[in-house]
Motif scaffolding. Structure first.
Motif, PDB file in Angstrom:
ATOM      1  N   ARG A  73      54.540  68.020  46.765  1.00 22.18           N
ATOM      2  CA  ARG A  73      53.556  68.987  47.259  1.00 22.18           C
ATOM      3  C   ARG A  73      52.349  68.301  47.873  1.00 22.18           C
ATOM      4  O   ARG A  73      51.506  68.945  48.487  1.00 22.18           O
ATOM      5  CB  ARG A  73      53.103  69.925  46.129  1.00 22.18           C
ATOM      6  N   GLY A  74      52.284  66.976  47.722  1.00 20.14           N
ATOM      7  CA  GLY A  74      51.177  66.215  48.271  1.00 20.14           C
ATOM      8  C   GLY A  74      51.518  65.574  49.593  1.00 20.14           C
ATOM      9  O   GLY A  74      51.460  66.194  50.648  1.00 20.14           O
TER      10      GLY A  74
ATOM     11  N   VAL B 232      55.647  55.290  40.427  1.00 14.92           N
ATOM     12  CA  VAL B 232      55.596  54.910  41.842  1.00 14.92           C
ATOM     13  C   VAL B 232      55.307  56.127  42.711  1.00 14.92           C
ATOM     14  O   VAL B 232      54.488  56.064  43.641  1.00 14.92           O
ATOM     15  CB  VAL B 232      56.917  54.237  42.270  1.00 14.92           C
ATOM     16  N   SER B 233      55.968  57.260  42.411  1.00 17.32           N
ATOM     17  CA  SER B 233      55.765  58.487  43.189  1.00 17.32           C
ATOM     18  C   SER B 233      54.303  58.912  43.179  1.00 17.32           C
ATOM     19  O   SER B 233      53.762  59.347  44.201  1.00 17.32           O
ATOM     20  CB  SER B 233      56.626  59.621  42.622  1.00 17.32           C
TER      21      SER B 233
ATOM     22  N   PRO C 139      55.013  65.997  36.222  1.00 15.79           N
ATOM     23  CA  PRO C 139      54.175  66.855  37.068  1.00 15.79           C
ATOM     24  C   PRO C 139      53.236  66.072  37.981  1.00 15.79           C
ATOM     25  O   PRO C 139      53.097  66.413  39.164  1.00 15.79           O
ATOM     26  CB  PRO C 139      53.393  67.693  36.048  1.00 15.79           C
ATOM     27  N   ILE C 140      52.607  65.033  37.455  1.00 16.51           N
ATOM     28  CA  ILE C 140      51.696  64.245  38.290  1.00 16.51           C
ATOM     29  C   ILE C 140      52.480  63.502  39.369  1.00 16.51           C
ATOM     30  O   ILE C 140      52.150  63.572  40.567  1.00 16.51           O
ATOM     31  CB  ILE C 140      50.886  63.261  37.428  1.00 16.51           C
TER      32      ILE C 140
ATOM     33  N   ALA D 197      49.115  72.764  41.396  1.00 16.80           N
ATOM     34  CA  ALA D 197      50.558  72.531  41.357  1.00 16.80           C
ATOM     35  C   ALA D 197      50.944  71.715  40.132  1.00 16.80           C
ATOM     36  O   ALA D 197      51.963  71.977  39.488  1.00 16.80           O
ATOM     37  CB  ALA D 197      50.996  71.809  42.637  1.00 16.80           C
ATOM     38  N   ILE D 198      50.118  70.726  39.789  1.00 17.02           N
ATOM     39  CA  ILE D 198      50.392  69.887  38.619  1.00 17.02           C
ATOM     40  C   ILE D 198      50.354  70.715  37.340  1.00 17.02           C
ATOM     41  O   ILE D 198      51.236  70.589  36.476  1.00 17.02           O
ATOM     42  CB  ILE D 198      49.387  68.718  38.551  1.00 17.02           C
ATOM     43  N   PHE D 199      49.366  71.579  37.205  1.00 20.84           N
ATOM     44  CA  PHE D 199      49.263  72.426  36.013  1.00 20.84           C
ATOM     45  C   PHE D 199      50.432  73.407  35.944  1.00 20.84           C
ATOM     46  O   PHE D 199      50.993  73.652  34.860  1.00 20.84           O
ATOM     47  CB  PHE D 199      47.931  73.178  36.009  1.00 20.84           C
ATOM     48  N   CYS D 200      50.796  73.993  37.071  1.00 19.88           N
ATOM     49  CA  CYS D 200      51.917  74.935  37.089  1.00 19.88           C
ATOM     50  C   CYS D 200      53.213  74.223  36.709  1.00 19.88           C
ATOM     51  O   CYS D 200      54.018  74.754  35.933  1.00 19.88           O
ATOM     52  CB  CYS D 200      52.031  75.570  38.482  1.00 19.88           C
TER      53      CYS D 200
END
Length: 248
Positions: A154-155, A54-55, A146-147, A229-232
């Motif tokens: 962060r989005g 959902v996020s 992360p996604i 940010a997702i990769f980190c």
């Protein structure tokens, strides 16, 4: 006329500002906090995957194409930058492992010990069986949270606050929301049928989650995309899961 980030339907009810950001935090983080605590007690972590799902979709539900681009849903500056974004995430997770091990050893006051307990790793597992289980857990951990968390924190949350108070202060807000939400993962601890709150370990954990959130934001800024940010974040989860499987 100023272009809006929200889809026409939502634009009737909200402005893309700090109030909208607090609305999103309440909408997602409060239910998530409760679900994580329930999962820690029951051992059923299925609902956590659902809340991550959902996020991840929240930006696509509320934002138009312009809004999604504004929050960082776009191509990164370079593929190399994405790969490099893994490194600070991995480094910080290993640093956090050594702090926990040094201060709290093998007790549940060590955040990785408590979190690792939820993985239900069979006692005595070794060799290829351990590698296979680690690979499954690492792959899952590097994709879903992360996604889901970066698209959200962060989005869209960051973007809504940034429009009102600027990028730096918005990063502090989304990092604090991320950190406090993670008290449900460690801080409030359910062990041996009893709930405990470990004040000092929880404070260290929350501070660590705040700092790593700032690192995720920096990766986003450096790559020009939320993929940074997702990769980190994926790198952090990889380091944490490796620590739980092979260093504890």
């Amino acid at each position: 006329m100023t272009e809006t980030e929200l889809k026409p339907f939502w634009d009737k009810f909200f402005k893309f500002d700090w109030k909208f950001g607090f609305f999103l935090i309440a909408l997602i983080c409060i239910p998530r906090f409760i679900l994580v605590l329930q999962a820690n007690q029951t051992g059923n972590y299925g609902p956590i995957g659902a809340i991550m799902f959902v996020s991840a979709f929240v930006p696509f539900i509320f934002l138009n194409k312009y809004g999604r681009k504004r929050i960082g849903i776009k191509k990164p500056k370079s593929i190399a930058g994405l790969v490099l974004s893994l490194i600070p995430g991995i480094a910080f997770s290993l640093f956090l492992f050594f702090i926990g091990k040094e201060l709290y050893g093998g007790s549940y006051q060590n955040w990785y010990e408590y979190i690792g307990n939820s993985y239900n790793i069979p006692e005595g597992i070794a060799g290829n069986n351990k590698l296979i289980l680690f690979s499954i857990m690492a792959t899952t951990g590097m994709i879903f949270s992360p996604i889901g968390e970066e698209l959200f924190f962060r989005g869209i949350v960051h973007g809504s606050f940034a429009k009102s108070i600027g990028e730096r202060k918005a990063s502090n807000v989304d990092s604090l929301a991320f950190a406090l939400t993670h008290i449900a993962h460690f801080g409030l601890v359910f062990a041996n049928g009893v709930w405990n709150f470990y004040l000092i370990p929880a404070m260290i954990w929350v501070l660590s989650m705040f700092l790593v959130s700032i690192i995720f934001f920096r990766a986003k800024k450096l790559t020009g995309s939320l993929l940074g940010a997702i990769f980190c974040h994926a790198g952090f989860n990889l380091g944490m899961i490796y620590s739980i499987f092979y260093l504890l």
